[in-house]
Enzyme design. Structure first.
Site, PDB file in Angstrom:
ATOM      1  N   TYR A  39       8.403  97.561  -0.968  1.00  0.00           N
ATOM      2  CA  TYR A  39       7.322  96.628  -0.505  1.00  0.00           C
ATOM      3  C   TYR A  39       7.678  95.275  -0.732  1.00  0.00           C
ATOM      4  O   TYR A  39       8.133  94.610  -1.699  1.00  0.00           O
ATOM      5  CB  TYR A  39       6.080  97.014  -1.583  1.00  0.00           C
ATOM      6  CG  TYR A  39       5.626  98.364  -1.529  1.00  0.00           C
ATOM      7  CD1 TYR A  39       5.304  99.050  -0.424  1.00  0.00           C
ATOM      8  CD2 TYR A  39       5.267  98.783  -2.766  1.00  0.00           C
ATOM      9  CE1 TYR A  39       4.888 100.341  -0.378  1.00  0.00           C
ATOM     10  CE2 TYR A  39       4.730 100.277  -2.833  1.00  0.00           C
ATOM     11  CZ  TYR A  39       4.476 100.758  -1.530  1.00  0.00           C
ATOM     12  OH  TYR A  39       4.048 102.186  -1.731  1.00  0.00           O
ATOM     13  N   HIS A 427      18.739  56.677  -6.213  1.00  0.00           N
ATOM     14  CA  HIS A 427      20.090  56.442  -6.479  1.00  0.00           C
ATOM     15  C   HIS A 427      19.914  56.744  -8.065  1.00  0.00           C
ATOM     16  O   HIS A 427      18.952  56.529  -8.572  1.00  0.00           O
ATOM     17  CB  HIS A 427      20.303  55.178  -6.332  1.00  0.00           C
ATOM     18  CG  HIS A 427      21.884  54.994  -6.773  1.00  0.00           C
ATOM     19  ND1 HIS A 427      23.117  55.194  -6.297  1.00  0.00           N
ATOM     20  CD2 HIS A 427      22.180  54.435  -8.200  1.00  0.00           C
ATOM     21  CE1 HIS A 427      23.967  54.927  -7.039  1.00  0.00           C
ATOM     22  NE2 HIS A 427      23.715  54.432  -8.156  1.00  0.00           N
TER      23      HIS A 427
END
Length: 440
Positions: A39, A427
């Site tokens: 399933y 950064h």
């Protein structure tokens, strides 16, 4: 005979997506799945999610038993969620049995102790794919031979693992099981490692794998396997012999159509076994559609889900999406570090007549590589010299599987490479590498 607005054969991610959209529009749907342990489809139970859990936990140096337990728990939870989502819908009848065609619009469901005949104007086939086994002597009789589903269910990590096939599945399992402690050997039938990829990047991947002491055998076609005591003896065409505790057959997958009795319909199958469809994924039979792996081509869960959305838009009259308009499909290989590509390689771009400019950027050139203490990897970009549009990128290194999607969006929207080159980003992050990669 029971009549429905739609019958869906196979309970994968595409089927769930499609059923959800159809039932929201008050369609009465029969959903057929032959295996109660499937399933939700391959991704949930044996593919994307469980294998990526193992990859993650192996990378985090979690022991195999703990990782296996977590994988099984998550898989069961997700499978139960998929089952419940369909079972609770009053618009869905879920049949656990084997569905096959009696005629173009009539399906017989074998429930074991009885059969049901179902009829619908619309039928959707989402039966996925199955392992493709090469003609190797002794393959069926030899103990210790596994496909990717069976291998990840072993209670212990094999001390030595041979992998027949160095494609996406073979590479991922090589990386996973090496991190768990297996001594891995990959067998590639061709002369080149990762032959469809950029040479520089493929060589970088090969070097990383070999640094991990994964052995890569090129020009190595397996022609026989057998048992020698408790091990598997693997023999290649050039008369070399190898002994392993387990052997994984990772030679691709094929459309799962064998039990559908398509001969009872006007549905057309191509030479590779995939169901032929048009731009709206409709087969040769009106109002009968195929989605996902069963139609051949790309075998990715995200393609199956996209197929389902395309079909739903078409049959519900809410859109006019076409398969031919689906461009720049990316893919990732979850080795460590990850690999990803979208678009053309340099060789393919030139073959198609483009004038190109290219550049490479080593991961070691980023500040991020110092932060994470991992300098491995190489990125490569291919750009159309005449338009400045990106034709393709091949990424190998940390976050490759994520960053490839940024490039895909740029390609889809015809954004020039300079846009990525000149972006101001946070950064220290790996996406800073684009300022170097696209500095052409």
């Amino acid at each position: 005979m029971k009549k429905y607005d739609a019958i869906i054969i196979g309970f994968g991610q595409g089927a769930r997506t499609l059923a959800t959209k159809l039932t929201a529009n008050k369609w009465k749907v029969a959903l057929i799945e032959k295996n109660e342990l499937m399933y939700g489809g391959s991704c949930v139970n044996i593919g994307c999610i469980p294998t990526k859990i193992l990859e993650h936990d192996a990378r985090e140096q979690i022991d195999y038993a703990t990782a296996l337990k977590r994988k099984n728990e998550v898989t069961q939870r997700n499978r139960n969620t998929e089952f419940t989502s369909m079972q609770k819908s009053e618009q869905v009848d879920l049949y656990t049995g084997t569905g096959s065609f009696k005629s173009n619009h009539v399906i017989i469901v074998d429930l074991g102790d009885q059969t049901e005949e179902l009829e619908a104007e619309y039928i959707f086939i989402d039966t996925g794919s199955e392992s493709n086994y090469p003609p190797i002597e002794g393959l069926k009789e030899t103990k210790g031979i596994y496909n990717s589903t069976e291998l990840q269910s072993l209670p212990e990590v094999p001390k030595s693992l041979g992998i027949i096939g160095a494609g996406n599945i073979g590479l991922e399992f090589a990386s996973i099981y090496e991190m768990f402690g297996s001594k891995v050997t990959l067998f590639e039938t061709g002369e080149q490692f990762m032959p469809k990829e950029e040479r520089e990047v493929a060589e970088a991947v090969q070097q990383v794998l070999e640094d991990k002491e994964i052995t890569i055998q090129l020009n190595a076609r397996t022609n026989k396997v057998s048992n020698e005591k408790d091990q598997v003896k693997l023999e290649t065409e050039d008369n070399k012999e190898f002994l392993f505790d387990a052997v994984l057959v990772a030679t691709g997958r094929k459309p799962n159509t064998a039990y559908l009795n398509l001969e009872n319909t006007e549905i057309v199958v191509d030479e590779k076994g995939g169901i032929e469809v048009n731009d709206y994924l409709e087969t040769a039979v009106e109002h009968v559609f195929a989605l996902g792996d069963v139609k051949g081509g790309y075998q990715f869960t995200y393609i199956t889900i996209n197929d389902a959305k395309l079909i739903a838009d078409y049959v519900l009259g809410k859109g006019n999406r076409k398969r031919s308009e689906r461009l720049h499909v990316p893919y990732s290989i979850f080795i460590e570090p990850s690999f990803a590509r979208v678009g053309l390689t340099e060789a393919k771009a030139k073959e198609q007549g483009y004038q190109v400019i290219t550049n490479t950027a080593p991961v070691s050139g980023t500040t991020r590589s110092d932060v994470i203490n991992d300098t491995r990897g190489l990125y490569k970009a291919v750009v159309n010299k005449e338009t400045d549009e990106i034709l393709g990128v091949t990424l190998f290194g940390d976050q490759a599987h994520e960053l490839v999607n940024q490039v895909k969006m740029a390609m889809d929207n015809h954004i020039p490479y300079t846009y990525l080159r000149d972006q101001v980003v946070t950064h220290p992050v790996m996406s800073e590498i684009f300022s170097t990669l696209f500095d052409m």
